[in-house]
Design a protein around this motif. Sequence first.
Motif, short mmCIF file in Angstrom:
data_model
loop_
_atom_site.label_atom_id
_atom_site.label_comp_id
_atom_site.label_asym_id
_atom_site.label_seq_id
_atom_site.Cartn_x
_atom_site.Cartn_y
_atom_site.Cartn_z
N ARG A 116 0.86 -1.19 0.00
CA ARG A 116 0.00 0.00 0.00
C ARG A 116 0.89 1.24 0.00
O ARG A 116 1.72 1.41 0.89
N ALA A 117 0.69 2.10 -0.99
CA ALA A 117 1.62 3.21 -1.20
C ALA A 117 0.93 4.56 -1.18
O ALA A 117 -0.18 4.72 -1.69
N ARG A 118 1.63 5.53 -0.61
CA ARG A 118 1.23 6.94 -0.64
C ARG A 118 2.08 7.67 -1.67
O ARG A 118 3.29 7.42 -1.78
N VAL A 119 1.48 8.57 -2.45
CA VAL A 119 2.24 9.41 -3.37
C VAL A 119 2.93 10.49 -2.56
O VAL A 119 2.29 11.28 -1.85
N ASN A 120 4.26 10.52 -2.66
CA ASN A 120 5.07 11.44 -1.85
C ASN A 120 5.76 12.45 -2.76
O ASN A 120 5.74 12.34 -3.99
N GLU A 121 6.39 13.44 -2.16
CA GLU A 121 7.14 14.44 -2.92
C GLU A 121 8.20 13.76 -3.78
O GLU A 121 8.73 12.70 -3.42
N GLY A 122 8.50 14.38 -4.90
CA GLY A 122 9.49 13.83 -5.80
C GLY A 122 8.99 12.68 -6.63
O GLY A 122 9.78 11.89 -7.16
N ASN A 123 7.65 12.57 -6.73
CA ASN A 123 7.04 11.48 -7.50
C ASN A 123 7.56 10.12 -7.04
O ASN A 123 8.05 9.29 -7.82
N THR A 124 7.43 9.90 -5.74
CA THR A 124 7.87 8.65 -5.12
C THR A 124 6.71 8.04 -4.33
O THR A 124 5.71 8.71 -4.04
N PHE A 125 6.87 6.78 -3.97
CA PHE A 125 5.90 6.07 -3.14
C PHE A 125 6.51 5.79 -1.78
O PHE A 125 7.65 5.31 -1.68
N THR A 126 5.75 6.06 -0.73
CA THR A 126 6.09 5.60 0.62
C THR A 126 5.02 4.61 1.06
O THR A 126 3.88 4.67 0.61
N ILE A 127 5.40 3.70 1.94
CA ILE A 127 4.50 2.61 2.32
C ILE A 127 3.70 3.01 3.57
O ILE A 127 4.27 3.42 4.58
N ASP A 183 1.62 6.73 -13.52
CA ASP A 183 2.83 7.31 -14.11
C ASP A 183 4.04 7.11 -13.19
O ASP A 183 5.15 6.81 -13.65
N ILE A 184 3.83 7.27 -11.90
CA ILE A 184 4.93 7.07 -10.95
C ILE A 184 5.35 5.60 -10.95
O ILE A 184 6.54 5.28 -10.95
N PHE A 185 4.35 4.72 -10.95
CA PHE A 185 4.67 3.29 -11.00
C PHE A 185 5.48 2.96 -12.25
O PHE A 185 6.46 2.20 -12.18
N ASP A 186 5.08 3.48 -13.39
CA ASP A 186 5.81 3.23 -14.63
C ASP A 186 7.27 3.63 -14.51
O ASP A 186 8.16 2.94 -15.04
N ALA A 187 7.53 4.74 -13.83
CA ALA A 187 8.92 5.20 -13.68
C ALA A 187 9.72 4.21 -12.84
O ALA A 187 10.90 3.95 -13.12
#
Length: 348
Positions: A116-127, A183-187
Motif C-alpha cells: 500500500r503506497a502513498r504518493v510522496n514528494e518527488g514522484n515517489t511512493f512511501t509505504i 505514471d509514478i509506478f511506470d517510472a
Amino acid sequence: MRAAVFRSPALIDIFRGVKRALGVLGAGVLAVALIVVPQPAFAADASYRTLSAARNPDWMGGLASGASLAALSIPGTHETLAIHGGDYVQAQENFGDSAATLTAQLNAGIRMIDIRARVNEGNTFTIHHGATYQVANFDDVLDKLAAFLAAHPGETVIMRLKQECTGETGSCVDASGQNSFPDIFDAYVAARPGLFWAPSVTRASAAAVPTLGAVRGKVVLAVLNGPRGGRFSNYGLAQFSGWNDGSSTYVQDEYNVPSVFSIPAKREAVSDFLATTNAGDPTKLYVNFASGAGAGAPPYWVAGGALWEQGVDPYVLDYLNDNTLSRTGVLMLDFPGGGLINKIISIN
C-alpha cells in the motif's frame, strides 16, 4: 481447542488501576472486566505469530515450470509491511524497517504480497497503512525483491499494489502536484528493467495467468488498485478486471469484521472460498483474504482469536489438515505462523 491465554499488558494495567481506585469493589469489577472485555484467546503457535519458524526460500524451485500459477497453493500476506501503528493498524510481525520484514516473509515462503503506497514528494511512493507510515519506501520493497529473486531465481513473487490514500479521516493524503499513481509506478518499473514480468506491467493490455517457468526470477503484478478499489487498466492480470474494494469473482476480501462476534462469519467466508477455489476454474488464480478488522476486532484478534472465538489462522490450519484439497489458491494472511505457511506449501 487450545487453552493457552495471554493478556494485553496495557489492559491489565488499566484493570489494576480500576481495582486500586475502587478498593474492595474493584476486585469484582476486575473479574467482570476480564470476562466481558474480549482478550486474545490464543498464544503464538504453529498457525499464528511464528513466521520465522518456517524457512522455505526455494520451495517453488522444485515445482514443474509448466505449472500455471493458478494451479498452486501460495501463502501470502495482507498489508505486508503493516508493522507500526498499534493494535488496530499492525497486521504483521515486525522483522525490521526498510522492508526487512518483507525479506523475512520471503525466506519463510510468502509468495504474494500486498503493498500500500502513498504518493510522496518527488514522484515517489512511501509505504502506509492508513495514516501510518510504515518506515519503508517503494524503493526498499523493490530492493528486497530484487535481492531475493537474484539469490533464489527459481522463485516468483506476486504483488498487489494499491494506492492507499483516500484523504478521509484515518487515511493519508497524497502529496500535491505529483504525477499520477500509474505514471509514478511506470517510472519505478523503467528504472529496474527485468524485475517485473513485462506483460503484467504494461498499459497496453492485461496479461493471462502465466506458467511458473515464464515468471521465475520475476515479480508478477496481479493488480494495480486505486484508493477506493478498482483496477488501473490494463495493468496486472486480465482476470482481475473486477477487483474492487472487497470481494469479486476471484477474490474473497470480506474485511469488515465489526466485533469478536463476527469472527465466525469471517472464518466461514474463508472456508467457503477455499471450497470455491478447489472446485473452480483451473485456469484462474483465486485470492482468499483471511484478514479482517473492525472497531470491535483489531487484526490480531481476527487472526489469532479472542475470548471464546477461534481465530482465522488456527481455523485455516485445522481446515487444511482435515480436508484434502487440490489447491488453496493464494491465502492472504495476517500474522501467519510457520506451521500454516508450511502446510499451504505442502499442498503443492
